[in-house]
Design an enzyme around this catalytic site. Structure first.
Site, PDB file in Angstrom:
ATOM      1  N   HIS A 125      72.192  58.091  52.368  1.00 58.88           N
ATOM      2  CA  HIS A 125      72.710  59.364  52.888  1.00 58.88           C
ATOM      3  C   HIS A 125      73.583  60.101  51.870  1.00 58.88           C
ATOM      4  O   HIS A 125      73.944  61.264  52.094  1.00 58.88           O
ATOM      5  CB  HIS A 125      73.528  59.142  54.165  1.00 58.88           C
ATOM      6  N   ASP A 162      64.307  52.565  56.391  1.00 63.44           N
ATOM      7  CA  ASP A 162      65.479  52.625  57.268  1.00 63.44           C
ATOM      8  C   ASP A 162      65.167  53.586  58.430  1.00 63.44           C
ATOM      9  O   ASP A 162      64.415  54.544  58.265  1.00 63.44           O
ATOM     10  CB  ASP A 162      66.672  53.156  56.464  1.00 63.44           C
ATOM     11  N   HIS A 164      66.944  55.760  59.753  1.00 64.42           N
ATOM     12  CA  HIS A 164      67.496  57.095  59.521  1.00 64.42           C
ATOM     13  C   HIS A 164      66.852  57.712  58.285  1.00 64.42           C
ATOM     14  O   HIS A 164      66.521  57.004  57.333  1.00 64.42           O
ATOM     15  CB  HIS A 164      69.017  57.009  59.332  1.00 64.42           C
ATOM     16  N   ASP A 246      67.356  48.828  60.469  1.00 57.41           N
ATOM     17  CA  ASP A 246      67.848  49.336  61.748  1.00 57.41           C
ATOM     18  C   ASP A 246      66.747  49.961  62.611  1.00 57.41           C
ATOM     19  O   ASP A 246      67.036  50.485  63.690  1.00 57.41           O
ATOM     20  CB  ASP A 246      69.009  50.319  61.543  1.00 57.41           C
TER      21      ASP A 246
HETATM   22 ZN    ZN Z   1      70.020  53.623  58.923  1.00 55.30          ZN
END
Ligand code: ZN
Length: 309
Positions: A125, A162, A164, A246
């Site tokens: 991120h 991931d 996200h 995740d």
């Molecule tokens: Zn994540």
């Protein structure tokens, strides 16, 4: 040829606020899992701190210095809603990036076939000039640029499973045709980016979003129909994996229902591409994964697959 496992004790000294999911126990559970005799053949090393000039391959020097200056001598400093620094955070972030650099060095020089880095804070991120979502420096991006800068390879693919979207990695390589960024992620979900229509200036961004409730079938379909063909067309000289776990069924932060066999499957599929295009060269970096049992089991099968077990 062996698989290299890289970590560093500084990863335990990045202390989040109470109740934060991105916590030191994540590394402890991985360490414990990889002590099992199944992993006796792993090569193991400790990550050095990355020098600033390596991190500066992806982040402006004044950003690196601003993170350093934000570092508290005691207590916590909050940089965004869910990204905080404790006194040990900056050092951990340097070693987290240093693990990625060390992994690239070991794989590019042929010392090992591939490498897995279990460090925190994670990176995907982190944008060029902004910490975000538990991340400070974009370790996967630094790995890619270091491989190009130090070893002269042309094309690097970053594959991010991931749950996200790696908005930071997409930001850094948006206009760079030499790096392909491919991501599966739940949408809508934090951070909100990752639509199919986000393709980069050179069609080098490949987003394959999943929906809440999707599982292994949809995940495999995204790879088979979108990501793997694009990777084979791109012919990367190195694969870097943003390995977040995740999207596991047990994970509390999202609603994708992957299980351990899905992580074995995707690891093997990416190794096939690496074997075809990149002489097997692959560097895998831990991103998310917040259910300790799901994380430990998923990392175990991922590393076993990397070891060709
Ligand atoms: Zn994540």
């Amino acid at each position: 040829m062996t698989t290299l496992y890289i970590t560093h004790p500084s990863g335990l000294q990045h202390i989040p606020p109470a109740g934060h999911p991105e916590r030191p126990d994540r590394l402890r559970v991985i360490e414990r899992v990889l002590e099992h005799e199944s992993f006796a053949a792993l090569a193991r090393d400790q990550a050095p701190a990355a020098p600033f000039h390596r991190i500066a391959l992806c982040h402006p020097m004044n950003y690196i210095e601003a993170i350093q200056e934000a570092s508290p001598t005691q207590g916590l400093v909050r940089l965004d809603a869910d990204t905080s620094m404790s006194p040990g955070t900056f050092e951990a972030a340097l070693h987290s990036a240093g693990a990625a650099v060390m992994a690239v060095d070991a794989v590019m020089t042929g010392k090992v076939a591939n490498a897995f880095c279990a460090m925190r804070p994670p990176g995907h991120h982190a944008e060029k000039s902004a910490p975000m979502g538990f991340c400070f420096f974009n370790n996967a991006a630094i790995a890619a640029r270091h491989a190009q800068n130090q070893y002269g390879i042309e094309r690097v693919a970053i594959i991010d499973f991931d749950v996200h979207h790696g908005n930071g990695t997409q930001d850094i390589f948006w206009a760079d045709p030499t790096v392909m960024y491919c991501s599966t992620h739940e949408m809508p979900l934090y951070p909100g980016t990752g639509a199919v229509s986000e393709r980069g200036e050179h069609n080098n961004i490949v987003n394959a979003p999943l929906r809440a409730g999707d599982g292994g079938d949809e995940f495999e379909q995204a790879f088979e129909s979108v990501i793997l063909p694009r990777l084979r067309d791109f012919r990367p000289d190195l694969l870097v994996i943003s390995a977040g776990f995740d999207a596991h069924l047990r994970d509390p932060l999202a609603n994708i229902n992957l299980l351990e066999p899905d992580y074995i499957w995707v690891t093997r599929k990416l190794m096939e591409v690496a074997d075809e295009c990149a002489n097997g060269r692959m560097v895998s970096l831990l991103e998310g994964g917040y259910d300790l049992q799901g994380l430990g089991r998923s990392v175990a099968v991922h590393v076993i697959a990397l070891m060709r077990g």
